[in-house]
Write an enzyme that holds these catalytic residues in place. Structure first.
Site, PDB file in Angstrom:
ATOM      1  N   PRO A  96      25.621  10.137  -1.195  1.00  0.00           N
ATOM      2  CA  PRO A  96      26.116   8.942  -0.532  1.00  0.00           C
ATOM      3  C   PRO A  96      27.331   9.256   0.331  1.00  0.00           C
ATOM      4  O   PRO A  96      28.294   9.846  -0.131  1.00  0.00           O
ATOM      5  CB  PRO A  96      26.501   8.026  -1.698  1.00  0.00           C
ATOM      6  CG  PRO A  96      26.466   8.888  -2.915  1.00  0.00           C
ATOM      7  CD  PRO A  96      26.145  10.266  -2.534  1.00  0.00           C
ATOM      8  N   GLU A  97      27.240   8.859   1.571  1.00  0.00           N
ATOM      9  CA  GLU A  97      28.368   8.977   2.496  1.00  0.00           C
ATOM     10  C   GLU A  97      28.841   7.558   2.804  1.00  0.00           C
ATOM     11  O   GLU A  97      28.394   6.606   2.172  1.00  0.00           O
ATOM     12  CB  GLU A  97      27.933   9.759   3.741  1.00  0.00           C
ATOM     13  CG  GLU A  97      27.308  11.110   3.349  1.00  0.00           C
ATOM     14  CD  GLU A  97      26.812  11.931   4.513  1.00  0.00           C
ATOM     15  OE1 GLU A  97      27.387  11.832   5.604  1.00  0.00           O
ATOM     16  OE2 GLU A  97      25.834  12.679   4.330  1.00  0.00           O
ATOM     17  N   ARG A 113      23.370  13.864 -11.731  1.00  0.00           N
ATOM     18  CA  ARG A 113      24.043  15.178 -11.684  1.00  0.00           C
ATOM     19  C   ARG A 113      25.477  15.161 -12.210  1.00  0.00           C
ATOM     20  O   ARG A 113      26.122  16.203 -12.266  1.00  0.00           O
ATOM     21  CB  ARG A 113      23.996  15.716 -10.249  1.00  0.00           C
ATOM     22  CG  ARG A 113      22.576  16.049  -9.820  1.00  0.00           C
ATOM     23  CD  ARG A 113      22.510  16.505  -8.392  1.00  0.00           C
ATOM     24  NE  ARG A 113      23.112  17.819  -8.202  1.00  0.00           N
ATOM     25  CZ  ARG A 113      23.236  18.404  -7.016  1.00  0.00           C
ATOM     26  NH1 ARG A 113      22.807  17.794  -5.934  1.00  0.00           N
ATOM     27  NH2 ARG A 113      23.783  19.585  -6.925  1.00  0.00           N
ATOM     28  N   ARG A 136      43.679  22.648  14.397  1.00  0.00           N
ATOM     29  CA  ARG A 136      43.168  23.519  13.335  1.00  0.00           C
ATOM     30  C   ARG A 136      42.343  24.649  13.908  1.00  0.00           C
ATOM     31  O   ARG A 136      41.613  24.487  14.879  1.00  0.00           O
ATOM     32  CB  ARG A 136      42.303  22.707  12.372  1.00  0.00           C
ATOM     33  CG  ARG A 136      43.081  21.660  11.637  1.00  0.00           C
ATOM     34  CD  ARG A 136      44.028  22.314  10.653  1.00  0.00           C
ATOM     35  NE  ARG A 136      44.147  21.462   9.482  1.00  0.00           N
ATOM     36  CZ  ARG A 136      43.376  21.562   8.416  1.00  0.00           C
ATOM     37  NH1 ARG A 136      42.449  22.491   8.343  1.00  0.00           N
ATOM     38  NH2 ARG A 136      43.528  20.749   7.418  1.00  0.00           N
TER      39      ARG A 136
END
Length: 286
Positions: free
Chosen positions: A2-3, A115, A161
């Site tokens: 799930p995002e 999980r 970055r």
DNA sequence: AGGGCAACCTGGGGGC
DNA sequence: TGCCCCCAGGTTGCCC
């Protein structure tokens, strides 16, 4: 799994039914489901029984339950977590981890997680300005759905970055809510290769990429999220249907919807990236 | 400080 | 049937 869109589907389902409900009983069926609550299962139960839920909120992939004081119950779905609202007499799911019974209500809340990468913990509201966010989530950046999200500021941080752009999209302390599916989809839409160094992109390109992330996630939300199997479902056990809207993720060998060339799959950070090698040109190496 | 990787789990699918 | 390997929506902690 799930995002942001999937977590938001779950959050809105919980927020539609739970405010005003008072917790009568809590059952911890698997200790790993509350491993981040360091005080343990007895404390977890004792501090929740008798409380009334005021609202269910979200930042990135985290959601949390607010009560009428500063206590907060945080939830994260991990890879396979589900929050289900079901009649009390429903047979227990195989991977049922937590059960919440409410006063004067025949429906119960269940946390099911195959999980066990997900879980819940108790926390208090932090001191971050006016925003009521749990103290332990202070490191989670704003997500692209948040009204205060500033794409230009995030783009500057990304550009500073020295690493590949996809790693940064997945870094929840820079921008939250994006996972492997929507990282690949955003990069495909913006025509940027996942291994491209962020420092080689312009602020304008990075802002465009962040905008693609917001758009693809809002399309996914409107479709009820992405469900490849029954591991992702809403609070009523129903799947989302955005899988059909995916252009790259999970589509190895299928034609790119833009140019027709086959979508590639490449190993990346113990998982995978999907992209069109023609639309998303690889960076020069060496 | 920031980057990169292994570990934490269960289960499904493919190859032999 | 069974075994073994690979794969899966995420996060964390530890190494360099």
């Amino acid at each position: 799994m799930p995002e942001l869109p999937e977590v938001e589907v779950v959050r809105s389902g919980l927020d539609r039914y739970l405010p005003g409900r008072r917790i009568a009983q809590v059952f911890v069926l698997h200790p790993r489901a509350i491993r981040k609550h360091l005080a343990g299962p007895i404390d977890f139960q004792n501090r929740l029984v008798g409380r009334e839920i005021a609202a269910v909120r979200r930042r990135g992939k985290y959601l949390w339950f607010e009560f009428e004081d500063d206590q907060i119950l945080i939830g994260h779905l991990g890879m396979s977590g589900q929050f289900l609202l079901v009649p009390k007499d429903t047979e227990d799911e195989k991977h049922l981890r937590l059960r919440f019974v409410f006063s004067d209500w025949s429906t119960e809340l269940r946390f099911v997680d195959q999980r066990t990468f997900g879980g819940m913990s108790l926390d208090e509201i932090g001191d971050e300005q006016d925003t009521k966010i749990p103290a332990s989530l202070a490191h989670i950046a704003l997500d692209p759905f948040h009204p205060d999200f500033q794409a230009a500021a995030v783009a500057r941080r990304l550009r500073a970055r020295k690493t590949e752009i996809k790693r940064l999209l997945l870094d929840q302390s820079l921008v939250s809510g994006i996972g492997n599916i929507y990282a690949d989809e955003s990069l495909w839409r913006a025509k940027i290769h996942p291994r491209r160094l962020a420092s080689t992109l312009t602020i304008r390109q990075l802002m465009h990429l962040l905008e693609q992330a917001r758009v693809v996630m809002s399309e996914a939300l409107a479709a009820g999220g992405t469900s490849f199997d029954d591991l992702y479902v809403n609070v009523n056990g129903e799947s989302g249907y955005f899988e059909r809207g995916l252009a790259a993720y999970g589509r190895r060998g299928e034609p790119c919807p833009r140019c027709g060339r086959a979508i590639q799959r490449e190993a990346f950070m113990n998982r995978s990236s999907h992209f069109c090698a023609s639309c998303q040109r690889a960076p020069r190496t060496g």
